[in-house]
Design a protein around this motif. Structure first.
Motif, PDB file in Angstrom:
ATOM      1  N   UNK A  63       0.792  -1.220   0.000  1.00 30.58           N
ATOM      2  CA  UNK A  63       0.000   0.000   0.000  1.00 30.58           C
ATOM      3  C   UNK A  63       0.818   1.260   0.000  1.00 30.58           C
ATOM      4  N   UNK A  67       3.874   1.680  -3.818  1.00 32.05           N
ATOM      5  CA  UNK A  67       3.292   2.811  -4.543  1.00 32.05           C
ATOM      6  C   UNK A  67       4.374   3.845  -4.829  1.00 32.05           C
ATOM      7  N   UNK A  71       5.768   5.024  -8.311  1.00 27.18           N
ATOM      8  CA  UNK A  71       5.725   6.455  -8.577  1.00 27.18           C
ATOM      9  C   UNK A  71       7.043   6.918  -9.184  1.00 27.18           C
ATOM     10  N   UNK A  75       8.186   7.436 -13.677  1.00 30.82           N
ATOM     11  CA  UNK A  75       8.605   8.692 -14.280  1.00 30.82           C
ATOM     12  C   UNK A  75      10.017   8.631 -14.839  1.00 30.82           C
ATOM     13  N   UNK A 176       0.896  29.453  -1.888  1.00 22.97           N
ATOM     14  CA  UNK A 176      -0.459  29.918  -1.599  1.00 22.97           C
ATOM     15  C   UNK A 176      -0.518  30.399  -0.166  1.00 22.97           C
ATOM     16  N   UNK A 178      -3.036  30.741   2.413  1.00 23.10           N
ATOM     17  CA  UNK A 178      -4.428  30.331   2.592  1.00 23.10           C
ATOM     18  C   UNK A 178      -5.195  31.324   3.464  1.00 23.10           C
ATOM     19  N   UNK A 181      -6.201  34.176   1.481  1.00 16.82           N
ATOM     20  CA  UNK A 181      -7.285  33.838   0.551  1.00 16.82           C
ATOM     21  C   UNK A 181      -8.618  33.758   1.273  1.00 16.82           C
TER      22      UNK A 181
ATOM     23  N   UNK B 129      -5.930   0.128   0.199  1.00 16.21           N
ATOM     24  CA  UNK B 129      -4.675   0.704  -0.259  1.00 16.21           C
ATOM     25  C   UNK B 129      -4.289   0.157  -1.626  1.00 16.21           C
ATOM     26  N   UNK B 130      -4.961  -0.908  -2.062  1.00 14.09           N
ATOM     27  CA  UNK B 130      -4.661  -1.448  -3.394  1.00 14.09           C
ATOM     28  C   UNK B 130      -5.373  -0.684  -4.489  1.00 14.09           C
ATOM     29  N   UNK B 133      -3.631   1.249  -7.235  1.00 17.27           N
ATOM     30  CA  UNK B 133      -2.868   0.636  -8.325  1.00 17.27           C
ATOM     31  C   UNK B 133      -3.620   0.659  -9.643  1.00 17.27           C
ATOM     32  N   UNK B 136      -3.143   4.186 -10.999  1.00 13.74           N
ATOM     33  CA  UNK B 136      -1.769   4.495 -11.436  1.00 13.74           C
ATOM     34  C   UNK B 136      -1.446   3.730 -12.718  1.00 13.74           C
ATOM     35  N   UNK B 148      -1.700  10.291 -17.494  1.00 12.38           N
ATOM     36  CA  UNK B 148      -0.520  10.202 -16.638  1.00 12.38           C
ATOM     37  C   UNK B 148      -0.568  11.246 -15.517  1.00 12.38           C
ATOM     38  N   UNK B 152      -0.662  10.481 -11.435  1.00 14.81           N
ATOM     39  CA  UNK B 152       0.209  11.081 -10.417  1.00 14.81           C
ATOM     40  C   UNK B 152      -0.632  11.727  -9.326  1.00 14.81           C
ATOM     41  N   UNK B 162      -5.048   8.102   2.959  1.00 15.58           N
ATOM     42  CA  UNK B 162      -5.009   6.828   3.657  1.00 15.58           C
ATOM     43  C   UNK B 162      -4.363   6.969   5.036  1.00 15.58           C
ATOM     44  N   UNK B 313      -8.944  22.984  -5.253  1.00 16.70           N
ATOM     45  CA  UNK B 313      -7.694  23.121  -5.970  1.00 16.70           C
ATOM     46  C   UNK B 313      -6.760  22.052  -5.443  1.00 16.70           C
ATOM     47  N   UNK B 315      -3.658  22.117  -4.403  1.00 19.47           N
ATOM     48  CA  UNK B 315      -2.895  22.457  -3.200  1.00 19.47           C
ATOM     49  C   UNK B 315      -3.803  22.497  -1.975  1.00 19.47           C
ATOM     50  N   UNK B 319      -3.273  20.318   1.337  1.00 18.78           N
ATOM     51  CA  UNK B 319      -3.213  21.023   2.617  1.00 18.78           C
ATOM     52  C   UNK B 319      -4.197  20.392   3.599  1.00 18.78           C
TER      53      UNK B 319
END
Lengths: 203, 349
Positions: A63, A67, A71, A75, A176, A178, A181, B129-130, B133, B136, B148, B152, B162, B313, B315, B319
């Motif tokens: 998990x 991953x 990841x 790339x 940002x 926040x 904003x 958690x699988x 996959x 991805x 792609x 990501x 998670x 958004x 970010x 956050x």
């Protein structure tokens, strides 16, 4: 009968996917084979009755760790020809490492199965009615508490170290803000006007 | 059922056969529920947008999902030339399978659960958690830029939430003292003697219930966290290159996941198969009906959120996950275990 079938299935797939992890040419395929190996190893652990460890293996390795592997590997733009040329060069070192690991595993198993711990365990088997989690928890939070805490501290240090090593202040980043904003109200951004026909608006 | 088969087959094969029948008895109704819930979802959005929604196929458009299913079944599966064929086809299968396997540990009634294992909640975590996959792999194997990007985003998003979900579940586990989902449900009966079944009346766990609901929106990639398929930026995200049955598997898997998260919300915080109020006549109603009602309630909330809340958004999403949910849930684990240390010393050790 079914247990034996399941064991041979899991064991066969673990070995096969372990081999394919090294053998497959595409690194993403390698990671997928590795995940399959983790899974079947978890299956083997369930068969011996260590369901807690099996679940942790899947949660942590499949998990999270795999991953991140995927990841990164996804790339990369890897030159396969160059990688294959490297195999011959490192074959000797790899083989030596493999032999050393295999020897260590054999010695460890040999020492364990004839050593005092295993002999004592045979004399006093763990109560099968105690669930796995409870048995581990009882040991981990009482007898091995300090070792457990120390392991946690080591991980914490490793984590902080990784952050310190990779974190750098970069200029020119548009971060940002926040709270700014959130503090912005409609009346700060808009204005009500009553324009005269034909005159237009000056902003 | 095991004993019925056992007379002719022996225990091992009887167990095997009975389990397969049980799996079908859960998976097929779940698939039917997925079909109907897609219809419900579209109807709810339509109502909130003052539209009619599907109303042509069958009475009130009830058969719309089946018509759609039949349509995609007859379409051609197109694999892009630059795609990684094996993984491209594997990805939707993973998504769909993972969405179904978690149902094995969901208790429907007292004693009615496929696998009554003592690591039930860990199994849920492991299986969920699988789910990442499938996404991805779909994004990578498509060999196309929007999928792609979506992959990501999905990887970062699901891994982040998670962590928070893990801590939320730990505080629930601490309070109920078991990882077994049936045990968690029975621990919620008559909370604090208030005659209400569910952790929602527990002031320590109520904030966790709210956070779990929001995290489950993020985990299933529903609005307002559907950045993986943000159509204004990424066309359709990881599903862009998919067609026909492969696309349908993603679609079904996504909704099966949504129902599953609704079921988990109901089971962990709202008393699962227990009636909402601890009053004897309500126990005559079978538990599965209460569970189903709670699932539908949560599904309505999911749809409601999707119809009304604008998309985050990216970010802001990160956050919320790392700077708000993670610290708060981590603190809550300390808080709950501290309270339990003070109030329940020595119980159940």
């Amino acid at each position: 009968m079914i247990q034996a079938l399941a064991f041979y299935l899991f064991a066969f797939v673990v070995v096969l996917s372990g081999a394919m992890t090294i053998a497959s040419r595409n690194p993403v395929h390698s990671v997928m084979w590795l995940i399959l190996a983790f899974f079947n190893a978890a299956g083997l652990m369930i068969l011996v009755g260590a369901e807690f460890i099996a679940m942790l293996l899947v949660i942590v390795y499949v998990g999270a760790v795999a991953v991140l592997f995927l990841f990164v590997v996804m790339m990369l733009d890897i030159d396969f020809a160059e990688m294959r040329a490297g195999v011959a060069r490192y074959f000797g070192i790899g083989l030596a490492l493999a032999v050393a690991l295999a020897a260590e595993v054999m010695i460890a198993i040999g020492a364990w199965s004839t050593g005092p711990i295993q002999l004592a365990r045979r004399a006093a088997p763990i109560d099968a009615r105690v669930p796995n989690i409870q048995a581990i928890g009882n040991l981990l939070y009482t007898r091995y508490l300090f070792v457990f805490e120390a392991a946690g501290l080591v991980l914490l240090v490793a984590m902080i170290g990784a952050i310190v090593l990779t974190h750098r202040q970069r200029g020119g980043v548009k971060a940002q803000n926040i709270s700014r904003q959130n503090a912005r109200r409609p009346q700060d951004a808009t204005r009500n006007t009553r324009p005269v026909v034909g005159q237009g608006v000056e902003l | 059922m095991i004993s019925w088969f056992e007379s002719s087959l022996g225990y091992d094969w009887a167990f095997f056969l009975a389990t397969i029948i049980d799996i079908l008895a859960i998976a097929l109704p779940v698939m039917l529920a997925v079909a109907m819930i897609i219809y419900a979802d579209r109807k709810i959005w339509a109502a909130m947008a003052l539209r009619r929604g599907p109303n042509v196929v069958g009475p009130f458009g009830l058969l719309q999902s089946f018509a759609d299913g039949l349509k995609v079944f007859l379409q051609e599966t197109i694999v892009p030339a630059a795609a990684n064929r094996a993984l491209f086809l594997l990805a939707p299968i993973i998504t769909f399978t993972v969405a179904l396997i978690v149902w094995a540990v969901i208790p429907f009634q007292p004693g009615v659960v496929l696998a009554d294992i003592n690591v039930g909640l860990l199994y849920v975590l492991a299986a969920s958690s699988l789910g990442v996959y499938g996404i991805i792999l779909a994004g990578w194997a498509s060999n196309s830029k929007y999928p792609f990007y979506s992959a990501l985003r999905a990887a970062a998003q699901m891994v982040s939430y998670e962590v928070a979900i893990g801590f939320i579940l730990i505080s629930v586990v601490l309070w109920s003292g078991t990882f077994n989902l049936s045990g968690i449900v029975t621990a919620q009966q008559n909370m604090f003697g208030l005659h209400i079944n569910g952790y929602i009346v527990n002031p320590l766990l109520f904030p966790m219930a709210v956070m779990f609901f929001i995290s489950s929106l993020a985990e299933t990639q529903r609005a307002p966290f559907d950045l993986t398929e943000a159509e204004s930026e990424l066309v359709a995200g990881y599903q862009t290159e998919y067609s026909s049955m492969a696309f349908a598997l993603f679609w079904l898997g996504e909704y099966a996941n949504v129902i599953l998260m609704c079921a988990l919300n109901a089971t962990l915080f709202w008393g699962g198969w227990l009636p909402p109020v601890d009053w004897a006549p309500l126990y005559y109603v079978p538990g599965i009906i209460w569970l189903f009602a709670k699932i539908l309630f949560f599904f309505f909330l999911f749809s409601w959120v999707k119809a009304t809340v604008p998309r985050y958004r990216y970010d802001q999403l990160m956050r919320l996950g790392w700077k708000i949910f993670l610290p708060v849930s981590l603190f809550w684990v300390f808080l709950v275990s501290g309270v339990l240390m003070l109030t329940r010393v020595g119980v159940g050790s």
